[in-house]
Structures are given as C-alpha cells and as structure tokens.
Write a protein that holds these residues in place. Sequence first.
Motif, PDB file in Angstrom:
ATOM      1  N   MET A  28     -54.548  48.728  98.583  1.00 37.22           N
ATOM      2  CA  MET A  28     -55.950  48.602  98.968  1.00 37.22           C
ATOM      3  C   MET A  28     -56.240  49.336 100.271  1.00 37.22           C
ATOM      4  O   MET A  28     -57.266  50.003 100.417  1.00 37.22           O
ATOM      5  CB  MET A  28     -56.328  47.124  99.106  1.00 37.22           C
ATOM      6  CG  MET A  28     -56.427  46.411  97.791  1.00 37.22           C
ATOM      7  SD  MET A  28     -57.640  47.222  96.705  1.00 37.22           S
ATOM      8  CE  MET A  28     -57.301  46.351  95.180  1.00 37.22           C
ATOM      9  N   ASP A  29     -55.325  49.222 101.214  1.00 40.26           N
ATOM     10  CA  ASP A  29     -55.524  49.900 102.491  1.00 40.26           C
ATOM     11  C   ASP A  29     -55.502  51.416 102.303  1.00 40.26           C
ATOM     12  O   ASP A  29     -56.295  52.139 102.915  1.00 40.26           O
ATOM     13  CB  ASP A  29     -54.441  49.471 103.486  1.00 40.26           C
ATOM     14  CG  ASP A  29     -54.839  49.769 104.919  1.00 40.26           C
ATOM     15  OD1 ASP A  29     -56.043  49.867 105.193  1.00 40.26           O
ATOM     16  OD2 ASP A  29     -53.947  49.902 105.772  1.00 40.26           O
ATOM     17  N   ASN A  34     -58.452  56.112 102.938  1.00 43.50           N
ATOM     18  CA  ASN A  34     -58.678  57.526 102.653  1.00 43.50           C
ATOM     19  C   ASN A  34     -60.046  57.783 102.025  1.00 43.50           C
ATOM     20  O   ASN A  34     -60.631  58.843 102.236  1.00 43.50           O
ATOM     21  CB  ASN A  34     -57.563  58.081 101.758  1.00 43.50           C
ATOM     22  CG  ASN A  34     -56.767  59.153 102.487  1.00 43.50           C
ATOM     23  OD1 ASN A  34     -56.793  59.231 103.711  1.00 43.50           O
ATOM     24  ND2 ASN A  34     -56.063  59.992 101.749  1.00 43.50           N
ATOM     25  N   ILE A  35     -60.573  56.821 101.251  1.00 40.31           N
ATOM     26  CA  ILE A  35     -61.938  56.989 100.754  1.00 40.31           C
ATOM     27  C   ILE A  35     -62.908  57.062 101.928  1.00 40.31           C
ATOM     28  O   ILE A  35     -63.781  57.933 101.993  1.00 40.31           O
ATOM     29  CB  ILE A  35     -62.318  55.827  99.816  1.00 40.31           C
ATOM     30  CG1 ILE A  35     -61.529  55.901  98.516  1.00 40.31           C
ATOM     31  CG2 ILE A  35     -63.821  55.850  99.511  1.00 40.31           C
ATOM     32  CD1 ILE A  35     -61.673  54.671  97.644  1.00 40.31           C
ATOM     33  N   ALA A  36     -62.756  56.133 102.873  1.00 40.46           N
ATOM     34  CA  ALA A  36     -63.637  56.112 104.038  1.00 40.46           C
ATOM     35  C   ALA A  36     -63.432  57.351 104.909  1.00 40.46           C
ATOM     36  O   ALA A  36     -64.403  57.931 105.418  1.00 40.46           O
ATOM     37  CB  ALA A  36     -63.383  54.847 104.851  1.00 40.46           C
ATOM     38  N   LEU A  37     -62.176  57.765 105.070  1.00 38.85           N
ATOM     39  CA  LEU A  37     -61.887  58.946 105.882  1.00 38.85           C
ATOM     40  C   LEU A  37     -62.501  60.201 105.259  1.00 38.85           C
ATOM     41  O   LEU A  37     -63.159  60.996 105.949  1.00 38.85           O
ATOM     42  CB  LEU A  37     -60.377  59.108 106.022  1.00 38.85           C
ATOM     43  CG  LEU A  37     -59.871  60.246 106.915  1.00 38.85           C
ATOM     44  CD1 LEU A  37     -60.354  60.072 108.339  1.00 38.85           C
ATOM     45  CD2 LEU A  37     -58.340  60.301 106.876  1.00 38.85           C
ATOM     46  N   ILE A  38     -62.305  60.363 103.962  1.00 37.99           N
ATOM     47  CA  ILE A  38     -62.857  61.527 103.275  1.00 37.99           C
ATOM     48  C   ILE A  38     -64.380  61.486 103.269  1.00 37.99           C
ATOM     49  O   ILE A  38     -65.061  62.508 103.446  1.00 37.99           O
ATOM     50  CB  ILE A  38     -62.297  61.606 101.839  1.00 37.99           C
ATOM     51  CG1 ILE A  38     -60.810  61.985 101.884  1.00 37.99           C
ATOM     52  CG2 ILE A  38     -63.072  62.606 100.991  1.00 37.99           C
ATOM     53  CD1 ILE A  38     -60.109  61.890 100.545  1.00 37.99           C
ATOM     54  N   ALA A  39     -64.955  60.291 103.073  1.00 41.36           N
ATOM     55  CA  ALA A  39     -66.415  60.164 103.104  1.00 41.36           C
ATOM     56  C   ALA A  39     -66.959  60.527 104.474  1.00 41.36           C
ATOM     57  O   ALA A  39     -68.010  61.184 104.590  1.00 41.36           O
ATOM     58  CB  ALA A  39     -66.814  58.733 102.740  1.00 41.36           C
ATOM     59  N   LEU A  59     -52.948  60.085 104.749  1.00 39.17           N
ATOM     60  CA  LEU A  59     -51.984  59.490 103.813  1.00 39.17           C
ATOM     61  C   LEU A  59     -50.620  59.324 104.473  1.00 39.17           C
ATOM     62  O   LEU A  59     -50.025  58.233 104.434  1.00 39.17           O
ATOM     63  CB  LEU A  59     -51.875  60.379 102.572  1.00 39.17           C
ATOM     64  CG  LEU A  59     -51.023  59.896 101.398  1.00 39.17           C
ATOM     65  CD1 LEU A  59     -51.455  60.610 100.111  1.00 39.17           C
ATOM     66  CD2 LEU A  59     -49.527  60.152 101.610  1.00 39.17           C
ATOM     67  N   VAL A  60     -50.116  60.406 105.069  1.00 39.45           N
ATOM     68  CA  VAL A  60     -48.767  60.362 105.659  1.00 39.45           C
ATOM     69  C   VAL A  60     -48.715  59.387 106.834  1.00 39.45           C
ATOM     70  O   VAL A  60     -47.826  58.528 106.916  1.00 39.45           O
ATOM     71  CB  VAL A  60     -48.335  61.772 106.103  1.00 39.45           C
ATOM     72  CG1 VAL A  60     -46.998  61.709 106.838  1.00 39.45           C
ATOM     73  CG2 VAL A  60     -48.228  62.701 104.901  1.00 39.45           C
ATOM     74  N   ALA A  61     -49.685  59.510 107.743  1.00 41.61           N
ATOM     75  CA  ALA A  61     -49.688  58.642 108.927  1.00 41.61           C
ATOM     76  C   ALA A  61     -49.863  57.181 108.533  1.00 41.61           C
ATOM     77  O   ALA A  61     -49.184  56.288 109.059  1.00 41.61           O
ATOM     78  CB  ALA A  61     -50.796  59.067 109.884  1.00 41.61           C
ATOM     79  N   GLY A  62     -50.771  56.920 107.602  1.00 43.51           N
ATOM     80  CA  GLY A  62     -51.030  55.544 107.192  1.00 43.51           C
ATOM     81  C   GLY A  62     -49.849  54.925 106.471  1.00 43.51           C
ATOM     82  O   GLY A  62     -49.525  53.757 106.700  1.00 43.51           O
ATOM     83  N   ALA A  63     -49.190  55.695 105.591  1.00 42.88           N
ATOM     84  CA  ALA A  63     -48.045  55.164 104.850  1.00 42.88           C
ATOM     85  C   ALA A  63     -46.899  54.809 105.792  1.00 42.88           C
ATOM     86  O   ALA A  63     -46.272  53.752 105.665  1.00 42.88           O
ATOM     87  CB  ALA A  63     -47.572  56.184 103.809  1.00 42.88           C
ATOM     88  N   GLY A 164     -52.347  54.813  96.694  1.00 43.31           N
ATOM     89  CA  GLY A 164     -53.757  54.529  96.881  1.00 43.31           C
ATOM     90  C   GLY A 164     -54.480  55.632  97.624  1.00 43.31           C
ATOM     91  O   GLY A 164     -55.575  56.048  97.237  1.00 43.31           O
ATOM     92  N   ALA A 165     -53.872  56.154  98.684  1.00 39.21           N
ATOM     93  CA  ALA A 165     -54.500  57.196  99.483  1.00 39.21           C
ATOM     94  C   ALA A 165     -54.588  58.522  98.737  1.00 39.21           C
ATOM     95  O   ALA A 165     -55.451  59.364  99.033  1.00 39.21           O
ATOM     96  CB  ALA A 165     -53.728  57.385 100.783  1.00 39.21           C
ATOM     97  N   LEU A 166     -53.713  58.733  97.761  1.00 39.86           N
ATOM     98  CA  LEU A 166     -53.710  59.981  96.998  1.00 39.86           C
ATOM     99  C   LEU A 166     -54.886  60.057  96.023  1.00 39.86           C
ATOM    100  O   LEU A 166     -55.390  61.151  95.723  1.00 39.86           O
ATOM    101  CB  LEU A 166     -52.391  60.105  96.229  1.00 39.86           C
ATOM    102  CG  LEU A 166     -52.197  61.359  95.371  1.00 39.86           C
ATOM    103  CD1 LEU A 166     -52.196  62.606  96.246  1.00 39.86           C
ATOM    104  CD2 LEU A 166     -50.896  61.260  94.581  1.00 39.86           C
ATOM    105  N   VAL A 167     -55.350  58.910  95.533  1.00 41.34           N
ATOM    106  CA  VAL A 167     -56.378  58.889  94.486  1.00 41.34           C
ATOM    107  C   VAL A 167     -57.639  59.655  94.876  1.00 41.34           C
ATOM    108  O   VAL A 167     -58.091  60.539  94.129  1.00 41.34           O
ATOM    109  CB  VAL A 167     -56.705  57.432  94.084  1.00 41.34           C
ATOM    110  CG1 VAL A 167     -57.926  57.392  93.159  1.00 41.34           C
ATOM    111  CG2 VAL A 167     -55.508  56.802  93.401  1.00 41.34           C
ATOM    112  N   PRO A 168     -58.286  59.389  96.019  1.00 40.48           N
ATOM    113  CA  PRO A 168     -59.505  60.135  96.346  1.00 40.48           C
ATOM    114  C   PRO A 168     -59.243  61.596  96.704  1.00 40.48           C
ATOM    115  O   PRO A 168     -60.179  62.405  96.743  1.00 40.48           O
ATOM    116  CB  PRO A 168     -60.082  59.370  97.549  1.00 40.48           C
ATOM    117  CG  PRO A 168     -58.915  58.680  98.154  1.00 40.48           C
ATOM    118  CD  PRO A 168     -58.008  58.330  97.011  1.00 40.48           C
TER     119      PRO A 168
END
Length: 232
Positions: A28-29, A34-39, A59-63, A164-168
């Motif tokens: 979820m995170d 990443n959805i919010a970051l990309i938006a 993605l890398v930093a968050g993971a 999760g971060a890869l999806v958007p």
Amino acid sequence: MTHPAAEDAHHHADVSGGWLRAAVFGAMDGLVTNIALIAGVGGGGIAPRTIVLTGTAGLVAGAISMGLGEFTSVRAQNEQIAAEVAKERRELTKFPEAEAEELARIWERRGLPAELALQVASTLGRDIDEAVRVHAQEELGVDPDDAPSPWVAAGSSFVCFSVGALVPLLPYLLGGTSLWPALAAGGVGLFVAGALISRYTRRRWWASGIRQLLLGAAAAGATYLVGRLIGV
C-alpha cells in the motif's frame, strides 16, 4: 477422532508471523507513495523521462527505507519481549509461590475456581520452561516461542513496496507520455490490493478495494494540486 469439517473450521490464519502486516503495509505504501509522487511531478508539467527518473528513485529509496524500518522495528520489539521474558524467568525462579498466586488470580478473574486455579498454577510451576511460556502469554500477551522474524518482515516489506511502486510507473516504462494512464494503473493496483487484503480480513472484497482506491486518490489529488500550483 475429530471431524475434518471441525478441523477446517478451527483453523486460523497466521497472525503473528510478521510477514502479513509488513507485506500489506509495504504494498500500500509503495502504491500510494509513487502514485502521489508521480501525480505531483506530473501535475507540475515535467517531461515523461523525468517522471520515470523520479518514480524510479522513489521506488528504490522507499523500498530500502521500508525494509530497514521493518527490520529495526520487529527486531527491537523482539528484543523487548526477550528482556521481559527473561525477567519473568528470574521471578519464577526466585519467587515461585508468588508467581503461582499471581497466575491463579488471573485465571480466577476468568471464572476458574480459586482452589483449582492455584493448584493448576502451582503444578505448572514445576516445569520452568512451560511456566515461563504460560506466564508470558497471560501477563504479557505474547508467545515467546512464536516471535516474528525481522528478516521476513523486512523482505516482505521491501518486495511488496517495490511491486506496488512499480505499478504506476509501468505505462511510462512501456512508452506512455501521459499522466492519466499512470494514475489509472495506480488506481487499478490500489483496488486489486485492497480486494486481495479482504481475503485475510474477511471484509467484502469490493468494499476493501474501494476503500484503498479512495485513500490513494485523496493522496494523489493533494500532490497533483501542489504540483499544478508550483509548476516547473
């Protein structure tokens, strides 16, 4: 002999293994972050290539952050539990009668007759290892033999955040240049993840999916507005 249906009905999911909470939180995170970051950066009008770079860095930093955070959190929790269990063992060794009375009082509050409760607690105290386990469960609410693994928690969180971060990011990685397909992919990912969680929580799958979708949409909407206001 226990009837197979009764055995199946009495089967419970693993709620203390340390992987489910970390996996759900990580996925979820990863999606929401990443959805919010990309938006946000997309709303600011930056080029698609820069969006890919930003999303990949997120993605890398968050993971890594999620994995390290879960490892540290679960390990600290296990160390605290181990310290409390060691303290309980010392008390059982030094003051077995007092500890038996304490355990008996707990059982009395649950409706067990006082004499029987004290008899069982005193008999239990003859096996120090079993006594430690039962006292830990009754007094601390933990099973010292069933502590979650920090490595499992860290790995689950790292992998699920990455997925999760890869999806958007996928629409951009596949050659897309518009923000909206990325947000749509993220929305689908949120709904699917929420629906999958309902398998463990027994909630209605569509209700769980919609809840996660709305939460992610709120985060994306907020960062998109910030990006539009600031611009590039």
